[in-house]
Motif scaffolding. Structure first.
Motif, mmCIF file in Angstrom:
data_model
loop_
_atom_site.group_PDB
_atom_site.id
_atom_site.type_symbol
_atom_site.label_atom_id
_atom_site.label_comp_id
_atom_site.label_asym_id
_atom_site.label_seq_id
_atom_site.Cartn_x
_atom_site.Cartn_y
_atom_site.Cartn_z
ATOM 1 N N PHE A 235 0.953 -1.225 0.108
ATOM 2 C CA PHE A 235 -0.178 0.076 0.133
ATOM 3 C C PHE A 235 0.923 1.109 0.172
ATOM 4 O O PHE A 235 1.618 1.559 1.049
ATOM 5 C CB PHE A 235 -1.056 0.112 1.305
ATOM 6 N N ALA A 236 0.681 1.963 -1.063
ATOM 7 C CA ALA A 236 1.783 2.985 -1.359
ATOM 8 C C ALA A 236 1.657 4.215 -0.156
ATOM 9 O O ALA A 236 2.611 4.734 0.181
ATOM 10 C CB ALA A 236 1.753 3.663 -2.535
ATOM 11 N N CYS A 237 0.231 4.377 0.265
ATOM 12 C CA CYS A 237 0.214 5.532 1.371
ATOM 13 C C CYS A 237 0.902 5.203 2.636
ATOM 14 O O CYS A 237 1.397 6.107 3.154
ATOM 15 C CB CYS A 237 -1.130 5.712 1.517
ATOM 16 N N VAL A 238 0.921 3.990 3.239
ATOM 17 C CA VAL A 238 1.467 3.651 4.392
ATOM 18 C C VAL A 238 2.904 2.966 4.298
ATOM 19 O O VAL A 238 3.568 3.316 5.290
ATOM 20 C CB VAL A 238 0.614 2.863 5.427
ATOM 21 N N GLU A 239 3.122 2.133 3.303
ATOM 22 C CA GLU A 239 4.392 1.657 3.023
ATOM 23 C C GLU A 239 5.493 2.532 2.232
ATOM 24 O O GLU A 239 6.517 2.040 1.990
ATOM 25 C CB GLU A 239 4.362 0.139 2.561
ATOM 26 N N GLY A 240 4.902 3.583 1.332
ATOM 27 C CA GLY A 240 5.619 4.102 0.478
ATOM 28 C C GLY A 240 5.402 5.662 0.936
ATOM 29 O O GLY A 240 5.565 5.862 2.227
ATOM 30 N N PRO A 241 5.571 6.674 -0.094
ATOM 31 C CA PRO A 241 5.412 6.343 -1.476
ATOM 32 C C PRO A 241 6.655 6.023 -2.204
ATOM 33 O O PRO A 241 6.645 5.570 -3.428
ATOM 34 C CB PRO A 241 5.000 7.711 -1.942
ATOM 35 N N ASP A 242 7.942 5.791 -1.275
ATOM 36 C CA ASP A 242 9.135 5.520 -1.909
ATOM 37 C C ASP A 242 9.139 3.945 -1.948
ATOM 38 O O ASP A 242 8.954 3.316 -0.995
ATOM 39 C CB ASP A 242 10.222 5.914 -1.304
ATOM 40 N N PHE A 243 9.627 3.483 -3.258
ATOM 41 C CA PHE A 243 9.978 1.918 -3.398
ATOM 42 C C PHE A 243 11.080 1.753 -4.277
ATOM 43 O O PHE A 243 11.626 2.702 -4.896
ATOM 44 C CB PHE A 243 8.616 1.293 -3.923
ATOM 45 N N ASP A 244 11.557 0.299 -4.237
ATOM 46 C CA ASP A 244 12.879 0.006 -5.021
ATOM 47 C C ASP A 244 12.340 0.212 -6.592
ATOM 48 O O ASP A 244 11.399 -0.843 -6.917
ATOM 49 C CB ASP A 244 13.348 -1.186 -4.787
ATOM 50 N N GLY A 245 12.851 1.146 -7.217
ATOM 51 C CA GLY A 245 12.366 1.280 -8.664
ATOM 52 C C GLY A 245 12.797 0.016 -9.782
ATOM 53 O O GLY A 245 12.060 -0.302 -10.559
ATOM 54 N N HIS A 246 13.632 -1.056 -9.048
ATOM 55 C CA HIS A 246 13.935 -2.108 -9.794
ATOM 56 C C HIS A 246 13.067 -3.068 -9.745
ATOM 57 O O HIS A 246 12.791 -4.182 -10.522
ATOM 58 C CB HIS A 246 15.392 -2.564 -9.429
ATOM 59 N N GLU A 247 12.059 -2.927 -8.723
ATOM 60 C CA GLU A 247 11.109 -4.111 -8.430
ATOM 61 C C GLU A 247 9.578 -3.812 -8.800
ATOM 62 O O GLU A 247 9.045 -4.627 -8.268
ATOM 63 C CB GLU A 247 11.222 -4.319 -6.798
ATOM 64 N N VAL A 248 9.401 -2.469 -9.136
ATOM 65 C CA VAL A 248 7.966 -2.080 -9.333
ATOM 66 C C VAL A 248 7.396 -2.752 -10.581
ATOM 67 O O VAL A 248 8.046 -2.997 -11.626
ATOM 68 C CB VAL A 248 8.067 -0.655 -9.539
ATOM 69 N N ASP A 249 6.282 -3.058 -10.514
ATOM 70 C CA ASP A 249 5.322 -3.516 -11.347
ATOM 71 C C ASP A 249 4.778 -2.326 -12.336
ATOM 72 O O ASP A 249 3.516 -1.693 -11.853
ATOM 73 C CB ASP A 249 4.305 -4.515 -11.131
ATOM 74 N N TYR A 250 5.599 -1.790 -13.131
ATOM 75 C CA TYR A 250 4.767 -0.179 -13.731
ATOM 76 C C TYR A 250 3.832 -0.798 -14.663
ATOM 77 O O TYR A 250 2.901 0.445 -14.540
ATOM 78 C CB TYR A 250 6.192 0.224 -14.450
ATOM 79 N N ASP A 251 3.670 -1.787 -15.250
ATOM 80 C CA ASP A 251 2.339 -2.090 -16.181
ATOM 81 C C ASP A 251 1.421 -1.880 -15.221
ATOM 82 O O ASP A 251 0.428 -1.364 -15.812
ATOM 83 C CB ASP A 251 2.483 -3.396 -16.946
ATOM 84 N N GLU A 252 1.256 -2.603 -14.132
ATOM 85 C CA GLU A 252 0.101 -2.630 -13.386
ATOM 86 C C GLU A 252 -0.267 -1.135 -12.911
ATOM 87 O O GLU A 252 -1.232 -0.711 -12.860
ATOM 88 C CB GLU A 252 0.335 -3.516 -12.190
ATOM 89 N N LEU A 253 0.773 -0.504 -12.571
ATOM 90 C CA LEU A 253 0.565 0.954 -11.749
ATOM 91 C C LEU A 253 -0.233 1.861 -13.019
ATOM 92 O O LEU A 253 -1.084 2.378 -12.696
ATOM 93 C CB LEU A 253 1.814 1.382 -11.436
#
Ligand SMILES: Cc1cc2nc3c(=O)[nH]c(=O)nc-3n(C[C@H](O)[C@H](O)[C@H](O)COP(=O)(O)OP(=O)(O)OC[C@H]3O[C@@H](n4cnc5c(N)ncnc54)[C@H](O)[C@@H]3O)c2cc1C
Ligand code: FES
Length: 292
Positions: A235-253
């Motif tokens: 959940f980006a609001c409480v666990e992010g908004p920063d994440f490891d860019g190499h691990e993100v599923d960009y298509d889904e986003l």
């Protein structure tokens, strides 16, 4: 209610707003955001805390005027109040132990990247900043960045200012030239963050991206901001908004962010029609338009 202290246009699309919010200003850290609601009929929407001043008791947000909520915000000025501003939300960007960083911003993402560059530079890190815009007319915050980084590189897609090309061209050149960084921080459109992550991947350079999924409550309750990172739901609001860019599923986003596109377009269009009707009625001398 939080009152607007300062408002100015940074370019034809991005507005700078300083808002009186002493409780948020006292606690805010770079990378965090607020949820705003402009009026009782308005949606809640997130904006990054671009700067904060705990002496003045104010926070700064910078927003691109894209749809209904940001257009409503644009109608307000100094002295007007915003119905509610909740924050600071999300986790601050982790700057611990960073000695050399490259901060990359695209479009309005430059405004969001600014506090990261500023805090790293003030903490004594070497900070290279690369900011990219479509064209010269949209370039903003140049002086602010120059005062808060070691080297500033500006790119424009059409070559009308700075280097002709994308932020990734400049980043590739720096990495090929042997520049070493502890971290790359990329903030901007999703395709840009994905492209930056692909440039840094072969170098094994840790890359942090600030994700912008649809957020509704901003406190971990609705699941609207669900993203997949490293195969896990976050959940980006409480666990992010920063994440490891190499691990993100960009298509889904990208797909999830388009879900409400037709409703957003309709809401913006209806708002524009109401405004036009109001102006027409007023110029004709009728006051009933205000009843809309
Ligand atoms: C953590 C976070 C920080 C953000 N910080 C900034 C910032 O500092 N400056 C800035 O200009 N923008 C920022 N955004 C994006 C901003 O929230 C949207 O541009 C804004 O909500 C648009 O609302 P609208 O009604 O004007 O446009 P709409 O027409 O409703 O939407 C336009 C686009 O904005 C996005 N959006 C709409 N509603 C939401 C929502 N509730 N949550 C997230 N995205 C939404 C969608 O991608 C949508 O397609 C941030 C988003 C997130 C998640
Ligand atoms: S915005 Fe509702 S859970 Fe994150």
């Amino acid at each position: 209610m939080p009152v607007i202290v300062t408002k100015r246009n940074l370019n034809s699309q991005v507005t700078y707003l300083e808002v009186d919010c002493p409780a948020i200003a006292r606690k805010a850290r770079p990378g965090q955001f607020v949820m705003l609601r402009v009026d009782r009929k308005g949606e809640r929407f997130p904006l990054t805390i671009a700067d904060y001043d705990d002496v003045r008791g104010t926070i700064t947000v910078m927003y691109q005027r894209v749809g209904l909520s940001t257009q409503k915000l644009e109608l307000l000025g100094p002295g007007d109040s915003i119905l509610d501003v909740v924050g600071p939300l999300g986790n601050p960007t982790n700057t611990e132990g960073v000695r050399r960083a490259v901060v990359i911003g695209g479009g309005v993402g430059c405004a969001i990247a600014f506090p990261q560059a500023k805090v790293l530079y003030r903490e004594g890190a070497h900070v290279d900043v690369i900011v990219g815009f479509r064209t010269k007319e949209l370039v903003c915050l140049e002086r602010s960045f120059r005062n808060n980084c070691s080297n500033l590189y500006i790119t424009t897609d059409d070559g009308s200012y700075g280097r002709h090309g994308f932020v990734t061209d400049q980043l590739s050149d720096l990495l090929k030239a042997g520049e070493q960084y502890d971290v790359a921080i990329a903030i901007g459109p999703i395709p840009m963050m994905r492209a930056v992550s692909e440039v840094t991947r072969p170098y094994g350079l840790k890359t942090i991206v600030s994700l912008n999924p649809i957020m509704v409550d901003g406190t971990g309750m609705c699941g609207g901001c669900r993203v997949t990172v490293g195969g896990k739901t976050r959940f980006a609001c409480v666990e992010g908004p920063d994440f490891d860019g190499h691990e993100v599923d960009y298509d889904e986003l990208l797909a999830r962010n388009k879900v409400y596109q037709s409703q957003e377009r309709r809401a913006k269009e209806a708002h524009r029609c109401n405004l036009e009707r109001m102006v027409n009625q007023l110029t004709k001398g009728g006051n009933e338009a205000w009843l809309i």
